[in-house]
Design a protein around this motif. Structure first.
Motif, mmCIF file in Angstrom:
data_model
loop_
_atom_site.group_PDB
_atom_site.id
_atom_site.type_symbol
_atom_site.label_atom_id
_atom_site.label_comp_id
_atom_site.label_asym_id
_atom_site.label_seq_id
_atom_site.Cartn_x
_atom_site.Cartn_y
_atom_site.Cartn_z
ATOM 1 N N GLY A 25 0.832 -1.190 0.000
ATOM 2 C CA GLY A 25 0.000 0.000 0.000
ATOM 3 C C GLY A 25 0.865 1.237 0.000
ATOM 4 O O GLY A 25 2.075 1.175 -0.228
ATOM 5 N N ALA A 28 -0.256 6.700 4.121
ATOM 6 C CA ALA A 28 -1.327 7.690 4.027
ATOM 7 C C ALA A 28 -1.125 8.857 4.994
ATOM 8 O O ALA A 28 -1.490 9.992 4.677
ATOM 9 C CB ALA A 28 -2.676 7.023 4.302
ATOM 10 N N PHE A 36 -0.038 5.364 9.267
ATOM 11 C CA PHE A 36 -1.219 4.775 8.650
ATOM 12 C C PHE A 36 -0.920 4.452 7.194
ATOM 13 O O PHE A 36 -0.260 5.228 6.496
ATOM 14 C CB PHE A 36 -2.414 5.734 8.719
ATOM 15 C CG PHE A 36 -2.921 5.935 10.113
ATOM 16 C CD1 PHE A 36 -3.807 5.022 10.672
ATOM 17 C CD2 PHE A 36 -2.506 7.010 10.872
ATOM 18 C CE1 PHE A 36 -4.274 5.196 11.968
ATOM 19 C CE2 PHE A 36 -2.964 7.201 12.165
ATOM 20 C CZ PHE A 36 -3.852 6.278 12.708
ATOM 21 N N VAL A 37 -1.417 3.298 6.737
ATOM 22 C CA VAL A 37 -1.177 2.844 5.372
ATOM 23 C C VAL A 37 -2.506 2.555 4.693
ATOM 24 O O VAL A 37 -3.369 1.862 5.247
ATOM 25 C CB VAL A 37 -0.302 1.567 5.366
ATOM 26 C CG1 VAL A 37 -0.094 1.057 3.950
ATOM 27 C CG2 VAL A 37 1.031 1.831 6.042
ATOM 28 N N ALA A 38 -2.690 3.102 3.487
ATOM 29 C CA ALA A 38 -3.842 2.766 2.648
ATOM 30 C C ALA A 38 -3.453 1.512 1.881
ATOM 31 O O ALA A 38 -2.593 1.554 1.002
ATOM 32 C CB ALA A 38 -4.169 3.920 1.699
ATOM 33 N N LEU A 39 -4.049 0.387 2.252
ATOM 34 C CA LEU A 39 -3.685 -0.899 1.646
ATOM 35 C C LEU A 39 -4.316 -1.058 0.273
ATOM 36 O O LEU A 39 -5.476 -0.688 0.055
ATOM 37 C CB LEU A 39 -4.113 -2.045 2.566
ATOM 38 C CG LEU A 39 -3.399 -2.072 3.916
ATOM 39 C CD1 LEU A 39 -4.033 -3.096 4.834
ATOM 40 C CD2 LEU A 39 -1.919 -2.365 3.714
ATOM 41 N N ASP A 40 -3.561 -1.639 -0.655
ATOM 42 C CA ASP A 40 -4.038 -1.818 -2.027
ATOM 43 C C ASP A 40 -5.280 -2.708 -2.094
ATOM 44 O O ASP A 40 -6.215 -2.407 -2.826
ATOM 45 C CB ASP A 40 -2.937 -2.444 -2.901
ATOM 46 C CG ASP A 40 -1.750 -1.524 -3.076
ATOM 47 O OD1 ASP A 40 -1.883 -0.297 -2.857
ATOM 48 O OD2 ASP A 40 -0.670 -2.032 -3.435
ATOM 49 N N GLY A 44 -11.485 1.154 2.571
ATOM 50 C CA GLY A 44 -11.158 2.372 3.300
ATOM 51 C C GLY A 44 -11.575 2.243 4.754
ATOM 52 O O GLY A 44 -12.308 1.332 5.131
ATOM 53 N N HIS A 45 -11.091 3.141 5.566
ATOM 54 C CA HIS A 45 -11.475 3.167 6.978
ATOM 55 C C HIS A 45 -12.420 4.347 7.168
ATOM 56 O O HIS A 45 -12.192 5.412 6.610
ATOM 57 C CB HIS A 45 -10.234 3.317 7.855
ATOM 58 C CG HIS A 45 -10.494 3.004 9.287
ATOM 59 N ND1 HIS A 45 -11.163 3.868 10.129
ATOM 60 C CD2 HIS A 45 -10.191 1.912 10.027
ATOM 61 C CE1 HIS A 45 -11.254 3.319 11.322
ATOM 62 N NE2 HIS A 45 -10.666 2.130 11.289
ATOM 63 N N PRO A 49 -6.946 7.568 8.398
ATOM 64 C CA PRO A 49 -6.389 7.791 7.057
ATOM 65 C C PRO A 49 -6.128 6.509 6.260
ATOM 66 O O PRO A 49 -6.021 6.551 5.046
ATOM 67 C CB PRO A 49 -5.078 8.526 7.316
ATOM 68 C CG PRO A 49 -5.102 8.954 8.727
ATOM 69 C CD PRO A 49 -6.086 8.100 9.450
ATOM 70 N N GLY A 50 -6.010 5.390 6.940
ATOM 71 C CA GLY A 50 -5.763 4.115 6.260
ATOM 72 C C GLY A 50 -6.173 2.978 7.171
ATOM 73 O O GLY A 50 -6.238 3.131 8.383
ATOM 74 N N GLU A 90 -8.345 -1.804 12.552
ATOM 75 C CA GLU A 90 -7.254 -1.623 11.605
ATOM 76 C C GLU A 90 -6.369 -2.859 11.580
ATOM 77 O O GLU A 90 -6.363 -3.661 12.507
ATOM 78 C CB GLU A 90 -6.436 -0.376 11.933
ATOM 79 C CG GLU A 90 -5.794 -0.406 13.290
ATOM 80 C CD GLU A 90 -5.238 0.945 13.734
ATOM 81 O OE1 GLU A 90 -5.538 1.975 13.109
ATOM 82 O OE2 GLU A 90 -4.498 0.957 14.721
#
Length: 167
Positions: A25, A28, A36-40, A44-45, A49-50, A90
């Motif tokens: 990801g 974010a 925080f990471v936006a995973l591929d 969404g959360h 932010p991720g 998360e």
């Protein structure tokens, strides 16, 4: 698992993950307490932010003062899933789990009694933290320093000073 109420897609995603899964990801957001990471492959959360999160210990084997010294916003990362945080909804992640442990590498190539030249990183009340290179640090208790006693003062050592150490 008994999940708190919230996004069914988010809970389904978290339940689909298994410890050791490799996820990717983009970073974010970087906070003082973690990243925080936006995973591929994730959803969404609803409030964060991720959906992925690295705590400080999971970021790197390297020492750093600020998480921004380890990663940058927008940076692509691959990480290991270490567990779900059901309170925050998360995915708990570890970036360093995919990196070789420098202490293990040091132990594999070092024998008891081997001498090293270390650099004083910091003088602590109980001893000297010495940088041995390759992200390996060791604590030399004052009682182990030649001619020293358990009460040796930290003021006798300065950051950057070279000292001889024995494993």
């Amino acid at each position: 698992m008994d999940w708190p109420s919230g996004s069914p897609e988010l809970w389904a995603f978290l339940e689909s993950l298994h410890r050791g899964d490799i996820l990717s990801g983009a970073v974010a957001a970087i906070e003082r307490f973690g990243v925080f990471v936006a995973l591929d492959d994730g959803t969404g959360h609803p409030t964060l932010p991720g959906v992925g999160f690295f705590g400080i210990p999971g970021l790197s084997w390297r020492r750093f003062d600020d998480p921004a010294d380890a990663v940058q916003a927008g940076q692509r990362v691959s990480c290991e899933f270490i567990g779900s945080d059901t309170y925050n909804a998360e995915a708990g992640l570890s970036l360093k789990a995919l990196e070789p442990d420098p202490l293990q590498a040091f132990a594999d190539r070092t024998v008891v009694g081997q001498e090293f030249c270390g650099t004083v990183e910091e003088a602590l009340p109980i001893g000297v933290l010495a940088d041995l290179g390759d992200e390996v640090f060791g604590l030399v208790p004052f009682r182990e320093i030649d001619g020293g006693s358990a009460a040796s003062p930290a003021e006798d050592f300065e950051a950057g000073e070279e000292i001889a150490v024995v494993v």
